[in-house]
Design an enzyme around this catalytic site. Sequence first.
Site, PDB file in Angstrom:
ATOM      1  N   ASP A 263      16.055   7.819  50.013  1.00  0.00           N
ATOM      2  CA  ASP A 263      14.745   8.371  49.677  1.00  0.00           C
ATOM      3  C   ASP A 263      13.698   7.652  50.501  1.00  0.00           C
ATOM      4  O   ASP A 263      13.538   6.429  50.379  1.00  0.00           O
ATOM      5  CB  ASP A 263      14.471   8.209  48.184  1.00  0.00           C
ATOM      6  CG  ASP A 263      13.131   8.808  47.773  1.00  0.00           C
ATOM      7  OD1 ASP A 263      12.858   9.956  48.168  1.00  0.00           O
ATOM      8  OD2 ASP A 263      12.363   8.127  47.063  1.00  0.00           O
TER       9      ASP A 263
ATOM     10  N   GLU B 152      16.058  13.959  52.642  1.00  0.00           N
ATOM     11  CA  GLU B 152      15.405  15.221  52.338  1.00  0.00           C
ATOM     12  C   GLU B 152      15.021  15.891  53.654  1.00  0.00           C
ATOM     13  O   GLU B 152      14.635  15.225  54.620  1.00  0.00           O
ATOM     14  CB  GLU B 152      14.148  14.998  51.494  1.00  0.00           C
ATOM     15  CG  GLU B 152      14.440  14.500  50.096  1.00  0.00           C
ATOM     16  CD  GLU B 152      13.179  14.234  49.318  1.00  0.00           C
ATOM     17  OE1 GLU B 152      13.171  14.499  48.111  1.00  0.00           O
ATOM     18  OE2 GLU B 152      12.197  13.768  49.925  1.00  0.00           O
TER      19      GLU B 152
ATOM     20  N   CYS C  75      14.926   9.656  31.532  1.00  0.00           N
ATOM     21  CA  CYS C  75      15.371  11.005  31.210  1.00  0.00           C
ATOM     22  C   CYS C  75      15.008  11.353  29.767  1.00  0.00           C
ATOM     23  O   CYS C  75      15.337  10.618  28.831  1.00  0.00           O
ATOM     24  CB  CYS C  75      16.887  11.122  31.419  1.00  0.00           C
ATOM     25  SG  CYS C  75      17.526  12.761  31.054  1.00  0.00           S
TER      26      CYS C  75
ATOM     27  N   ASP D 193      12.524   6.005  42.603  1.00  0.00           N
ATOM     28  CA  ASP D 193      12.999   6.237  43.973  1.00  0.00           C
ATOM     29  C   ASP D 193      14.515   6.067  44.066  1.00  0.00           C
ATOM     30  O   ASP D 193      15.176   6.753  44.849  1.00  0.00           O
ATOM     31  CB  ASP D 193      12.301   5.286  44.951  1.00  0.00           C
ATOM     32  CG  ASP D 193      10.813   5.558  45.058  1.00  0.00           C
ATOM     33  OD1 ASP D 193      10.406   6.704  44.772  1.00  0.00           O
ATOM     34  OD2 ASP D 193      10.061   4.634  45.418  1.00  0.00           O
TER      35      ASP D 193
END
Length: 409
Positions: free
Chosen positions: A197, A282, A352, A362
């Site tokens: 990331d 990404e 979560c 990250d």
Amino acid sequence: MAVVRNIQLKLDVPEDAHSVLDETFEQFRQAAQYVADAGWSGDPTEIEDTKNTLHDQTYTAVRGQTSLQASLVQSARNLAADALGNCKDRILADGEKASKPEFRGSVVVYNGRTITYNNDHVTLATVSDRVKAEFVTPKDEEGTPFAEYWTSEWERREATLHKRNGTYYLHVAVEKEVEPADSSGKLTENGVVLGVDLNVDGYLAVTSTGAFLGNADYLNHRRHKYERRRGNLQQTGTRSAHLTIKSIGSRFARWSSDYLHRVSKAVVREAVENDCTAIAFENLTHIRERISNASKFQQWAFRELQRHIEYKAEEYGIDADMVAPAYTSQRCSHGDCGFTHEDNRDGEDFECLKCGKELHADYNAARNIGWRLVQHWLKSGAGRATSQLALKSGMLNANGDYTPSALRG
């Protein structure tokens, strides 16, 4: 494309050679320490880690103070320069405290001029005559790194000699040229993925193995500091000020490029140490909107870091693959959960809402990025059903089977 692996070999060193090797360890340590002392400064910004500069400052003195041959002196200098650079990074980039490197262990770094490889033994340069040491190989070599890599297909490169509990070990880097990925971009064998990331603030790069690398905030701080000084000089308007602007601009450009180089090198090292065959990012074309509010400098740094990682990874036969970035920061990467919600993430924190797992945001994103590539391989029919995602605590394969680090070979 070159692939590099590192293997450890146990050495059988004749009893009468122990003393000369031990003296070589000590003089190599002294040489590295002399260079570290010369490069260290109480002001972190003044730490000298440039090898050419350190060579000019220390080479003659070290040669006069030790019996090491020139190549071993240079290896000691390189070792010290790397240690100084790491300290500088920790202080300036990560805001950590770091003391001057102190070399205490038994280690000597050998290159092609100071080590000679043979099938069953090596000869090593010392402070006196060369020492011959035979390899101690396993009784059953099948499936061992020695059997796999100590062949004519692999070129033997730099090595590091260590002594632990009275036993000598040689860590050897071996290299082989391999065919790159085919025109479709797919490798034909299963592999291990490192998810990465990248960011324009906070940590520059975070990996699925839990490595937090670089400091984007510090990089931006240095940029702002440079911009302020340039602005003040521009207001002065003198020729001297103009020349100073050019000088500090060149220095900052070199510094920022070197900083990104160090971070990219650390990312690739993380991939190499985890035997990864691919690094997942990404897709840059899909995240322009996310970084559109960043400064031009931040956007440049983001792209440049990715570019550095890609070409450095290629040197080790590691692919750089792109995945769609959608929801990588909102999805829970823990086990089979996968719950996705925008409220899962709050700044650097990820919790979560379904399973309660708490992670650095990250790090959670890096795991999702790597997992997305593993799943893409599985669904695309690329023949990688046993591909794995490298995690901090082990490996997760495409079918969801997890192997802790302690159980991996």
